[in-house]
Design a protein around this motif. Structure first.
Motif, PDB file in Angstrom:
ATOM      1  N   LEU A  47       0.848  -1.192   0.000  1.00  0.00           N
ATOM      2  CA  LEU A  47       0.000   0.000   0.000  1.00  0.00           C
ATOM      3  C   LEU A  47       0.880   1.236   0.000  1.00  0.00           C
ATOM      4  CD1 LEU A  47      -2.854   1.202   0.223  1.00  0.00           C
ATOM      5  CD2 LEU A  47      -2.652   0.991   2.716  1.00  0.00           C
ATOM      6  N   GLY A  48       1.015   1.840  -1.175  1.00  0.00           N
ATOM      7  CA  GLY A  48       1.812   3.049  -1.295  1.00  0.00           C
ATOM      8  C   GLY A  48       0.927   4.274  -1.355  1.00  0.00           C
ATOM      9  N   ASP A  49       1.549   5.448  -1.432  1.00  0.00           N
ATOM     10  CA  ASP A  49       0.761   6.671  -1.542  1.00  0.00           C
ATOM     11  C   ASP A  49       0.035   6.742  -2.879  1.00  0.00           C
ATOM     12  OD1 ASP A  49       1.507   7.672   0.970  1.00  0.00           O
ATOM     13  OD2 ASP A  49       3.394   8.452   0.152  1.00  0.00           O
ATOM     14  N   ASP A  50       0.635   6.162  -3.915  1.00  0.00           N
ATOM     15  CA  ASP A  50       0.070   6.295  -5.252  1.00  0.00           C
ATOM     16  C   ASP A  50      -0.184   4.975  -5.958  1.00  0.00           C
ATOM     17  OD1 ASP A  50       2.673   5.545  -5.552  1.00  0.00           O
ATOM     18  OD2 ASP A  50       3.214   7.131  -6.974  1.00  0.00           O
ATOM     19  N   ARG A  51      -0.093   3.856  -5.238  1.00  0.00           N
ATOM     20  CA  ARG A  51      -0.365   2.584  -5.887  1.00  0.00           C
ATOM     21  C   ARG A  51      -0.653   1.500  -4.854  1.00  0.00           C
ATOM     22  NH1 ARG A  51       5.067  -0.383  -8.073  1.00  0.00           N
ATOM     23  NH2 ARG A  51       6.079  -0.690  -6.062  1.00  0.00           N
TER      24      ARG A  51
END
Length: 203
Positions: A47-51
């Motif tokens: 779980l990333g900021d953009d993906r």
């Protein structure tokens, strides 16, 4: 142990197990945020900021988390967390409401709701990082503009500040949990903000 998405649903379910109409959109998005948090915590998703990227196969014991895993795995490309929160929200809410409705049919919904709210409020008040799931529900409900279920006697701005302090404390004591929750709650906030902007400026 109650899965985090169901714990969140129990905090706001009404008679029969269904959330009130005015808050259904926000509730569904918070439920997906809870699933993303759990899956990131279990290292089933990156779980990333953009993906959001899947990290392995198999299923969980929670129907909402399984739905998120299937959707992310079948997407074919990485998408930002807020898009998953937005697109999967309605179905996720329906799934947890079905479980709440079963509890209502058995006559146990009221007791389960009372226990869920007490647990979440207790974890939020300290905040208590020993009950990460309940603390996550508190932060996600505030992100979804349902903070009255967590801290009914304070203003929305105070709830937001309280959630920020809880996140900071969690990140200090349990960095992986804190990071996952920060990203999940940010996804919920952004999805709601994007929808609000689209309604304000259609076309």
């Amino acid at each position: 142990m109650t899965p985090t998405p169901l714990l969140l649903a129990l905090c706001g379910a009404g008679e029969g197990g269904f959330w009130p109409w005015p808050s259904r959109t926000e509730a569904g998005r918070a439920v997906v945020g809870a699933a993303l948090f759990e899956l990131a915590l279990a290292r089933r998703l990156e779980l990333g900021d953009d993906r959001v990227v899947p990290c392995g196969g198999g299923t969980t014991d929670d129907v909402v988390q399984n739905g998120v895993l299937r959707s992310v795995g079948a997407a074919g490309r990485a998408r930002p967390p807020w898009e998953w929160v937005e697109s999967l929200g309605p179905d996720a809410l329906r799934q947890v409401e079905e479980e709440c409705a079963r509890a209502a049919a058995l006559g146990t919904l009221g007791e389960r709701m009372s226990e869920a709210r007490a647990r979440v409020r207790r974890a939020a008040e300290r905040p208590d990082v020993r009950d990460v799931s309940a603390l996550a529900v508190a932060v996600l409900l505030i992100a979804a503009r349902q903070g009255h279920l967590v801290r009914p006697a304070v203003l929305p701005s105070a709830r937001v500040r309280h959630a920020a302090r809880a996140l900071a404390l969690l990140e200090c004591g349990a960095p992986h949990s804190g990071q996952a929750l920060r990203r999940a709650s940010a996804a919920v906030r952004r999805s709601i903000a994007v929808s609000a902007a689209a309604l304000a400026f259609p076309g």
